[in-house]
Design a protein around this motif. Structure first.
Motif, PDB file in Angstrom:
ATOM      1  N   GLN A  42       0.828  -1.217   0.000  1.00 44.10           N
ATOM      2  CA  GLN A  42       0.000   0.000   0.000  1.00 44.10           C
ATOM      3  C   GLN A  42       0.858   1.261   0.000  1.00 44.10           C
ATOM      4  OE1 GLN A  42      -3.047  -0.437  -0.721  1.00 44.10           O
ATOM      5  NE2 GLN A  42      -4.267  -1.465   0.827  1.00 44.10           N
ATOM      6  N   PHE A  43       1.916   1.233  -0.799  1.00 42.71           N
ATOM      7  CA  PHE A  43       2.808   2.386  -0.987  1.00 42.71           C
ATOM      8  C   PHE A  43       3.536   2.769   0.301  1.00 42.71           C
ATOM      9  CE2 PHE A  43       0.480   2.380  -4.803  1.00 42.71           C
ATOM     10  CZ  PHE A  43       1.205   3.078  -5.740  1.00 42.71           C
ATOM     11  N   LEU A  65       0.483  -3.834  -6.404  1.00 36.96           N
ATOM     12  CA  LEU A  65       0.194  -4.135  -7.805  1.00 36.96           C
ATOM     13  C   LEU A  65       1.231  -3.521  -8.737  1.00 36.96           C
ATOM     14  CD1 LEU A  65      -3.645  -3.378  -7.940  1.00 36.96           C
ATOM     15  CD2 LEU A  65      -2.554  -5.614  -7.822  1.00 36.96           C
ATOM     16  N   VAL A  66       1.775  -2.383  -8.322  1.00 39.75           N
ATOM     17  CA  VAL A  66       2.636  -1.614  -9.226  1.00 39.75           C
ATOM     18  C   VAL A  66       4.101  -1.780  -8.847  1.00 39.75           C
ATOM     19  CG1 VAL A  66       0.792   0.064  -9.580  1.00 39.75           C
ATOM     20  CG2 VAL A  66       2.531   0.501  -7.846  1.00 39.75           C
ATOM     21  N   PRO A  67       5.005  -1.517  -9.779  1.00 42.86           N
ATOM     22  CA  PRO A  67       6.431  -1.671  -9.487  1.00 42.86           C
ATOM     23  C   PRO A  67       6.940  -0.634  -8.475  1.00 42.86           C
ATOM     24  CG  PRO A  67       6.027  -1.622 -11.860  1.00 42.86           C
ATOM     25  CD  PRO A  67       4.770  -1.185 -11.193  1.00 42.86           C
TER      26      PRO A  67
ATOM     27  N   SER B  72       3.346   2.935 -16.491  1.00 43.73           N
ATOM     28  CA  SER B  72       3.798   1.745 -15.769  1.00 43.73           C
ATOM     29  C   SER B  72       2.771   1.304 -14.720  1.00 43.73           C
ATOM     30  CB  SER B  72       5.144   2.073 -15.104  1.00 43.73           C
ATOM     31  OG  SER B  72       5.505   1.074 -14.189  1.00 43.73           O
ATOM     32  N   ASP B  73       2.290   2.253 -13.916  1.00 46.88           N
ATOM     33  CA  ASP B  73       1.385   1.896 -12.813  1.00 46.88           C
ATOM     34  C   ASP B  73       0.005   1.463 -13.314  1.00 46.88           C
ATOM     35  OD1 ASP B  73       3.370   2.426 -11.024  1.00 46.88           O
ATOM     36  OD2 ASP B  73       2.385   4.117 -10.044  1.00 46.88           O
ATOM     37  N   ALA B  76       0.028  -1.875 -14.907  1.00 47.29           N
ATOM     38  CA  ALA B  76       0.149  -2.951 -13.903  1.00 47.29           C
ATOM     39  C   ALA B  76      -1.195  -3.220 -13.231  1.00 47.29           C
ATOM     40  CB  ALA B  76       1.202  -2.570 -12.855  1.00 47.29           C
ATOM     41  N   VAL B  77      -1.902  -2.154 -12.874  1.00 44.82           N
ATOM     42  CA  VAL B  77      -3.217  -2.328 -12.233  1.00 44.82           C
ATOM     43  C   VAL B  77      -4.194  -2.988 -13.205  1.00 44.82           C
ATOM     44  CG1 VAL B  77      -5.215  -1.116 -11.281  1.00 44.82           C
ATOM     45  CG2 VAL B  77      -2.906  -0.420 -10.613  1.00 44.82           C
ATOM     46  N   ALA B  80      -3.560  -6.618 -13.566  1.00 43.46           N
ATOM     47  CA  ALA B  80      -4.087  -7.358 -12.409  1.00 43.46           C
ATOM     48  C   ALA B  80      -5.597  -7.553 -12.553  1.00 43.46           C
ATOM     49  CB  ALA B  80      -3.762  -6.608 -11.115  1.00 43.46           C
ATOM     50  N   ALA B 161      -5.326   2.841  -3.609  1.00 41.06           N
ATOM     51  CA  ALA B 161      -4.078   3.282  -2.963  1.00 41.06           C
ATOM     52  C   ALA B 161      -3.101   3.811  -4.017  1.00 41.06           C
ATOM     53  CB  ALA B 161      -3.453   2.127  -2.183  1.00 41.06           C
ATOM     54  N   THR B 162      -3.067   3.142  -5.159  1.00 39.90           N
ATOM     55  CA  THR B 162      -2.197   3.571  -6.258  1.00 39.90           C
ATOM     56  C   THR B 162      -2.633   4.937  -6.787  1.00 39.90           C
ATOM     57  OG1 THR B 162      -1.875   1.264  -6.893  1.00 39.90           O
ATOM     58  CG2 THR B 162      -1.334   2.929  -8.534  1.00 39.90           C
TER      59      THR B 162
END
Lengths: 113, 179
Positions: A42-43, A65-67, B72-73, B76-77, B80, B161-162
């Motif tokens: 969660q960052f 989920l993200v790099p 990128s983010d 990725a989401v 998923a 959250a992202t």
């Protein structure tokens, strides 16, 4: 009763003694003596601050989920995708603040003693 | 009125009103799970396309870095999300809310493509902030409380959250680029 004496009762006691010593050894051993884990979730780096012994290996694992990266002075996990880990061994004492170079508000700190 | 606020209001109005379909489908709180999955995917894909526009038109290092991160983010989401749908053997359902999102985005791309230099950078930064503010509100207030599948709810929580991290980042970009 002295440990290690003969007899069935002693044998039972010895096994229990051995097991309890084993459990104690596991308990009192510093969690960071052989390795520590920093999870990225969660960052956030969890735990955000950690202290390890010189020579310890720290495993960074990305659960997001993200790099992400964990990057500090002299070390860099590189880009970790979801589920990926990177082990880094710290052979010198010092304070190592670090961050995720992709999401620069994510910060952590390692203390090597 | 600032460009950011205008963009935010315009997008919020688009999201609230929709542009086609039934009244039920236009209300994000009334979408079913497969429609939510579709809308969330579309929202992410729109920001990937925003980012590609920025990479094509901006020379600002901070803008370009932000755009690369968005690609990128969000990819990725969205991957998923596709993985989860595959696991559930489900197909996302197109809906009026997704269509409204896309229409708003297409209108925005047409305007943004006319800009260049600092004017583009400021507009991109303001739009990214407004877009994430609005999408985060929809995901947090409408999608997550109403989605029924537990795994999709968890995925949306991680996605939120992202997107919240992106919103903070966009705030900083707006401040750095200035007015």
């Amino acid at each position: 009763m002295t440990p290690g004496t003969s007899g069935a009762g002693s044998a039972v006691w010895s096994r229990r003694h051995f097991l309890s010593l084993l459990a104690m050894a596991a308990f009192v051993r510093p969690a960071n003596a052989e390795g520590a884990v920093v999870e990225i979730h969660q960052f956030k780096f969890v735990p955000a601050e950690i202290e390890v012994a010189v020579g310890s290996t720290v495993t960074f694992t990305n659960l997001d989920l993200v790099p992400h990266t964990a990057t500090g002075d002299g070390f860099d996990t590189g880009t970790l995708k979801k589920g990926e880990s990177k082990e880094i061994t710290f052979s010198e004492a010092g304070d190592f603040p670090y961050l995720c170079t992709l999401h620069r508000h994510m910060k952590g700190r390692l203390r090597v003693r | 009125m600032s460009r950011t606020l205008l963009a935010s209001l315009a997008l919020a109005a688009t999201l609230a009103a929709g542009c086609a379909g039934t009244a039920t489908a236009q209300d994000p709180a009334k979408l079913n799970d497969l429609e939510i999955a579709h809308a969330a995917y579309v929202a992410g894909d729109i920001d990937v396309r925003n980012a590609h526009l920025a990479l094509a038109l901006s020379d600002d290092p901070e803008v370009r870095k932000f755009a690369e991160l968005m690609i990128s983010d969000h990819e990725a989401v969205n991957q998923a999300a596709l993985d989860l749908l595959k696991k559930l053997k489900a197909e996302p359902q197109d809906n009026a809310f997704s269509q409204a999102l896309l229409k708003g985005a297409r209108d925005n791309w047409t305007k943004m493509a006319q800009l260049s230099g600092k004017e583009f950078d400021k507009s991109y930064a303001a739009n990214e902030l407004a877009y994430h503010q609005t999408v985060n509100k929809v995901v947090g207030d409408a999608f997550i409380p109403n989605v029924e599948n537990g795994e999709l709810k968890t995925l949306l929580g991680s996605a939120l959250a992202t997107f919240q991290a992106h919103e903070k980042h966009a705030e900083q970009m707006v401040a750095d680029i200035g007015s």
